[in-house]
Write a protein that holds these residues in place. Structure first.
Motif, PDB file in Angstrom:
ATOM      1  N   UNK A   1     -10.949  47.819  58.385  1.00  0.00           N
ATOM      2  CA  UNK A   1     -10.532  48.752  59.428  1.00  0.00           C
ATOM      3  C   UNK A   1     -11.756  49.444  59.995  1.00  0.00           C
ATOM      4  N   UNK A   2     -11.738  50.779  59.934  1.00  0.00           N
ATOM      5  CA  UNK A   2     -12.903  51.525  60.409  1.00  0.00           C
ATOM      6  C   UNK A   2     -13.715  52.082  59.247  1.00  0.00           C
ATOM      7  N   UNK A   3     -13.482  51.578  58.051  1.00  0.00           N
ATOM      8  CA  UNK A   3     -14.081  52.189  56.857  1.00  0.00           C
ATOM      9  C   UNK A   3     -15.028  51.235  56.133  1.00  0.00           C
ATOM     10  N   UNK A   4     -16.199  51.785  55.804  1.00  0.00           N
ATOM     11  CA  UNK A   4     -17.206  51.017  55.075  1.00  0.00           C
ATOM     12  C   UNK A   4     -17.073  51.233  53.566  1.00  0.00           C
ATOM     13  N   UNK A   5     -17.460  50.218  52.819  1.00  0.00           N
ATOM     14  CA  UNK A   5     -17.667  50.360  51.382  1.00  0.00           C
ATOM     15  C   UNK A   5     -18.932  49.620  51.000  1.00  0.00           C
ATOM     16  N   UNK A   6     -19.603  50.110  49.977  1.00  0.00           N
ATOM     17  CA  UNK A   6     -20.846  49.480  49.515  1.00  0.00           C
ATOM     18  C   UNK A   6     -20.849  49.470  48.005  1.00  0.00           C
ATOM     19  N   UNK A   7     -21.259  48.346  47.432  1.00  0.00           N
ATOM     20  CA  UNK A   7     -21.403  48.277  45.981  1.00  0.00           C
ATOM     21  C   UNK A   7     -22.625  47.429  45.655  1.00  0.00           C
ATOM     22  N   UNK A   8     -23.344  47.842  44.607  1.00  0.00           N
ATOM     23  CA  UNK A   8     -24.560  47.127  44.218  1.00  0.00           C
ATOM     24  C   UNK A   8     -24.542  46.827  42.735  1.00  0.00           C
ATOM     25  N   UNK A   9     -25.152  45.729  42.384  1.00  0.00           N
ATOM     26  CA  UNK A   9     -25.298  45.365  40.973  1.00  0.00           C
ATOM     27  C   UNK A   9     -26.716  44.852  40.733  1.00  0.00           C
ATOM     28  N   UNK A  10     -27.276  45.187  39.554  1.00  0.00           N
ATOM     29  CA  UNK A  10     -28.604  44.633  39.251  1.00  0.00           C
ATOM     30  C   UNK A  10     -28.539  43.221  38.677  1.00  0.00           C
ATOM     31  N   UNK A  11     -27.337  42.750  38.410  1.00  0.00           N
ATOM     32  CA  UNK A  11     -27.183  41.462  37.725  1.00  0.00           C
ATOM     33  C   UNK A  11     -27.169  40.315  38.733  1.00  0.00           C
ATOM     34  N   UNK A  12     -28.049  39.362  38.553  1.00  0.00           N
ATOM     35  CA  UNK A  12     -28.144  38.246  39.489  1.00  0.00           C
ATOM     36  C   UNK A  12     -27.375  37.046  38.937  1.00  0.00           C
ATOM     37  N   UNK A  13     -26.057  37.106  39.087  1.00  0.00           N
ATOM     38  CA  UNK A  13     -25.225  35.981  38.665  1.00  0.00           C
ATOM     39  C   UNK A  13     -24.089  35.840  39.657  1.00  0.00           C
ATOM     40  N   UNK A  14     -23.491  34.653  39.679  1.00  0.00           N
ATOM     41  CA  UNK A  14     -22.379  34.415  40.613  1.00  0.00           C
ATOM     42  C   UNK A  14     -21.226  35.370  40.325  1.00  0.00           C
ATOM     43  N   UNK A  15     -20.939  35.549  39.046  1.00  0.00           N
ATOM     44  CA  UNK A  15     -19.829  36.431  38.681  1.00  0.00           C
ATOM     45  C   UNK A  15     -20.092  37.867  39.123  1.00  0.00           C
ATOM     46  N   UNK A  16     -21.316  38.356  38.864  1.00  0.00           N
ATOM     47  CA  UNK A  16     -21.646  39.734  39.243  1.00  0.00           C
ATOM     48  C   UNK A  16     -21.641  39.896  40.758  1.00  0.00           C
ATOM     49  N   UNK A  17     -22.120  38.883  41.474  1.00  0.00           N
ATOM     50  CA  UNK A  17     -22.149  38.956  42.940  1.00  0.00           C
ATOM     51  C   UNK A  17     -20.736  39.045  43.499  1.00  0.00           C
ATOM     52  N   UNK A  18     -19.843  38.225  42.968  1.00  0.00           N
ATOM     53  CA  UNK A  18     -18.441  38.268  43.451  1.00  0.00           C
ATOM     54  C   UNK A  18     -17.773  39.588  43.083  1.00  0.00           C
TER      55      UNK A  18
END
Lengths: 478, 456
Positions: free
Chosen positions: A57-74
């Protein structure tokens, strides 16, 4: 690495985002600091992670992870979408993203000597030790020297199809000498209080000749303890290019950030005295004032290939012949005033949300010189090297202090003055600018510590600058 | 109930990684390892909508090695898999080997008993974005249609510190903050901003509606401000403003390194401040947020800095303590180049209500917040900055008019000097600002130098 960023974007889309992008970043960083002949701090850091933005919609969300894996990215992609949904509990009007070209590209800054890979740690340390020993040998009790180095790799993927990888190598250094008197201290820095940084290799640091300048700043710090106070009054003020860089940063750069103008920073960094309705007509300063935001300047600290929304680096006019004509903007802010993105949205790491940041906001050279300004001044003060800086939350009322100043009498430099300060109101101050240094004195200053945002981010900004002269400025504020 | 780190997954993961790193270093060097795993989230609003909403999982390992007689290097990585930790160890050892020996290296701390500190709240650590959005919604609604801006954040982390001398420390903290303004429209077009904040270990303590009401009332009261000439004014500084000023003596005065180098204002044993001033650092206080040990593993205890106006203490890390021949005070922030810092500062509260402080002012200013504060000289502690988010004229003990923001240029030590503190409030609260967290009350000061107004 593109695959992990792509996985994060796919997960955010699957969770309901109408737009998503992801940045995977790996940053190598070194800071080394010496004091009085001893390396007191050597910190090397490797930061890696993925940051995902999701728009629902008009709303942003942001999330970050230090883990470099497919599971963590998803997982990060899904979490970004969940955060965006929560934003909708206190939602705003419809949000439109300015168009951005779909780009598949690879970009890198250039360097002659890679600061981390081509220069030994021992050589880097020896330089700092030698500089601080030289300051101590000149009889000053506190001599400091430090450098910082960044080697940043980014992989950007957007749901619109952009795939961009970039590498930026940045470095720089600073030295200072502090003399201590009975009731006060006096510091001299070189090449400026925040040092000099650029998107270049170690050649930048070599060109500074830190060791060659150490005895001079030590001598000046001691001389300042004996110098008379900067007098109080209203006078003609000449600023050196380092102090001009600070003046530009604080009273132009931040004031023209569109997120501030729109009130997005109202509770913390502040707003701006500028009204978008006056864009194109407001007189910002005198007719010899020309300011650009140019992220394409080779080697300058605010240069890059693409911003963190995948928008190409560009040059934008900010002030033309004294008239306000441009802003610093991104894809979600620019449409609110009917403009295209200026490609000026960046984050300081993978765990931070990209936001409007200065690129290289600088004053274009004029046709004078420092020598000519002094020669043309009967009674005034020449100040340089920033010491303190304070400006109100609308970027209007400023008070800046410099490390050093000299009287100007009958066209010549006179006595050194200590504790120089000056104050003013932005548009009045810039309207009083009557001489601007020429191309030979145009220097790309780099500031590596611009704080903005919550959580706080530390931005790298560039400020092309020249000496300039101003009429009727209040100095010696006490 | 005391925290049992042995059953905490993050603490155990941290201890395992720290032990693994120490084992990789082995006999090649002395070593100090820290591990931190946490989650930070911040819901930001402006123009009465949530416009930036972020969350991040965080984890890093930091290693400090000391080779031979003081060849020191440290490095940090967010990549905590075994291969990355191998690389961390080898690169840090290689860096240390290239360094000259530091003859002043004070050695690593030895194991010591820690205070029982657990600044934690499960609900805050587990808070989701909806919980933060609810606090924001209450703050916004309290403005009854006024524009608002600010943030609500939650942070929680588990920390582990281990050394080759046998220290094994674990700790955790949680923190929630609400910080915001309401903006009342004015005829001049520039909104009148009113501010409120709340900081706690518990998100449940943050009352968005109550804070929003305070901010809204201030914003409304600030409409149509008068312009006041610069000059010296009696002031009542609210806690946010007090906290902003205390940053400077904490940073550049009570820092033992600055004192040893001669750039600090501190003269131990002298009556440098008013007798109403008591200042101390205490991470072990239940109201604080800090860890029970510093970055070197030294236990934290209460450290008195000013007692009844007499400067009595300095914040030492191991290096400055060795030079001074005293015990370290648990004040290391992990940067010897900087020195020691009192991370959990307390200014003692008095017995006067905020209203009583205001009532005792004949003519002066009520200051909500000080902004963009920058030090001009560490030794004199002269600082400049501007008022923000609510400045009011007090006449005959009553708030009479809002005032346009003013610039000040004032020595912090002189403002707090003997005879200059006329009253201390009973309203001490936890305040978060640029330099960390300070627990402080409102202050009534005899004189504060305002050096500029809207005309410059």
């Amino acid at each position: 690495m593109f695959d992990l960023a792509q996985a994060a974007v796919e997960a955010a889309l699957a969770a309901g985002a109408r737009y998503a992008d992801a940045r995977l970043m790996i940053v190598r960083y070194e800071q080394m600091a010496a004091r009085n002949g001893v390396v007191e701090d050597l910190t090397q850091t490797e930061t890696a992670g993925i940051g995902v933005r999701a728009l629902i919609g008009s709303s942003w969300g942001f999330h970050a992870t230090p883990e470099l894996s497919d599971e963590a990215a998803r997982r990060a992609g899904r979490q970004a979408a969940a955060v965006a949904r929560a934003s909708a509990r206190v939602a705003g009007p419809e949000l439109e993203l300015a168009p951005a070209p779909v780009v598949v590209d690879s970009w890198s800054s250039t360097w002659e000597e890679h600061p981390l890979d081509d220069v030994s740690l021992g050589e880097r340390a020896d330089q700092l030790v030698a500089v601080t020993e030289a300051i101590a040998a000149a009889g000053v009790p506190v001599g400091q020297a430090s450098h910082q180095i960044w080697d940043t790799e980014k992989w950007f993927v957007s749901s619109e199809g952009s795939r961009i990888d970039q590498r930026l190598v940045e470095c720089g250094a600073v030295i200072d000498a502090t003399a201590i008197g009975d009731g006060e201290t006096q510091r001299r820095s070189y090449p400026g209080v925040r040092g000099q940084y650029g998107t270049r290799g170690w050649e930048l640091v070599r060109e500074l000749d830190l060791l060659g300048n150490a005895p001079r700043i030590a001598e000046e710090a001691q001389a300042l303890l004996r110098a008379p106070q900067c007098p109080s009054g209203t006078t003609t003020l000449i600023l050196g290019s380092e102090q001009m860089a600070l003046q530009i940063h604080e009273s132009i750069g931040h004031a023209v950030e569109l997120d501030r103008i729109l009130g997005w920073e109202a509770a913390f960094a502040g707003t701006s005295w500028l009204d978008p309705a006056q864009l194109g007509s407001l007189r910002y300063g005198s007719e010899i004032m020309n300011v650009t935001a140019d992220a394409t300047l080779p080697g300058a600290l605010g240069s890059f290939g693409y911003d963190d929304e995948g928008v190409p680096a560009q040059r934008v006019d900010i002030v033309r012949d004294g008239t306000w004509v441009g802003v610093l903007s991104g894809r979600d802010s620019a449409p609110l005033i009917g403009r295209e993105s200026g490609g000026m949205v960046r984050a300081d790491g993978p765990a931070r949300l990209p936001m409007v940041r200065m690129t290289n906001v600088g004053l274009l050279p004029g046709d004078s010189s420092l020598e000519e300004m002094i020669a043309a001044t009967d009674d005034g003060i020449y100040m340089d090297t920033n010491r303190s800086w304070s400006i109100d939350d609308k970027r209007l009322n400023f008070q800046f202090g410099c490390e050093i100043a000299w009287e100007v009498k009958d066209g010549k430099l006179g006595r050194m003055l200590r504790n120089p300060t000056y104050t003013g109101i932005g548009p009045q101050f810039w309207a009083s600018m009557d001489m601007v240094g020429g191309p030979d004195e145009w220097r790309f200053w780099g500031t590596a510590n611009c704080g903005k945002g919550q959580p706080m981010q530390v931005g790298h900004t560039g400020h092309p600058s020249v000496p300039a002269r101003f009429a009727d400025v209040r100095v010696g504020v006490r | 109930m005391a925290w049992d780190a042995s059953t905490d997954e993050a603490a155990q993961a941290g201890l395992e990684r720290c032990e693994a790193v120490l084992a990789k270093v082995g006999a090649r060097a002395q070593a100090l390892v820290t591990f931190e795993r946490g989650h930070s989230a911040l819901t930001r609003f402006a123009n009465s909508r949530i416009h930036q909403n972020v969350a991040s999982d965080e984890e890093h390992v930091r290693l400090r090695v000391i080779v031979g007689e003081g060849q020191v290097a440290q490095a940090t990585t967010t990549r905590t898999d075994p291969e990355s930790l191998d690389r961390l160890v080898e690169q840090t050892l290689a860096a240390a080997a290239l360094r000259p020996a530091d003859p002043e290296f004070p050695g690593l701390a030895e194991p010591a008993e820690l205070a029982d500190v657990d600044h934690w709240d499960d609900a805050t650590a587990a808070a989701d974005p909806d919980a933060r959005a609810a606090v924001v919604a209450d703050f916004v609604a309290a403005g009854d249609g006024m524009e608002s801006a600010g943030y609500c954040s939650t942070d929680a982390a588990v920390h582990v510190l281990a050394t080759s001398t046998g220290i094994r420390c674990t700790s955790r903290y949680a923190m929630a903050q609400l910080d915001g303004i309401h903006r009342a429209p004015t005829a001049a077009g520039v909104p009148s901003d009113g501010y409120a904040q709340a900081t706690s270990q518990r998100l449940a303590d943050l009352d968005g509606g109550a804070a929003g009401s305070v901010a809204a009332a201030k914003a409304r009261a600030g409409v149509a401000p008068i312009e006041l000439d610069p000059g010296s004014y009696e002031v009542v500084l609210e806690p946010k403003a007090v906290a902003a000023l205390l940053l400077f003596p904490a940073w550049l005065g009570f820092n033992a390194k600055a004192h040893q180098e001669g750039t600090s204002f501190v003269h131990l044993g002298e009556q440098q401040m008013d007798e109403r001033i008591d200042l101390w650092d205490d991470a072990t206080d239940p109201r604080a947020l800090g860890r029970p040990y510093d970055a070197e593993g030294t236990p934290k205890r209460r450290l008195d800095l000013v007692r009844a106006g007499v400067t009595v203490g300095l914040a030492h890390d191991r290096r400055t303590a060795r030079l001074a021949g005293v015990e370290p005070t648990g004040s290391s922030i992990g940067n010897e180049s900087f020195g020691g810092y009192p991370t959990d500062l307390f200014l003692g509260a008095g017995h006067q209500t905020r209203e009583e402080l205001i009532a005792s002012v004949e003519r002066g200013l009520l200051v909500t917040d000080l902004w963009y504060n920058r030090i001009l000289d560490p030794k004199t502690q002269v600082v400049t900055g501007l008022t923000r988010n609510g400045l009011f004229l007090i006449e005959d003990g009553q708030i009479t008019r809002p005032v346009q923001n003013l610039r000040y240029t004032q020595s912090v030590v002189a403002a707090l000097g003997p005879g200059h503190v006329l009253g201390v409030g009973d309203d001490a609260v936890l305040v978060s600002n640029e330099g960390g967290v300070v627990h402080c009350p409102s202050l009534h000061l005899a004189a504060f130098a305002f050096t500029g107004n809207a005309r410059g």
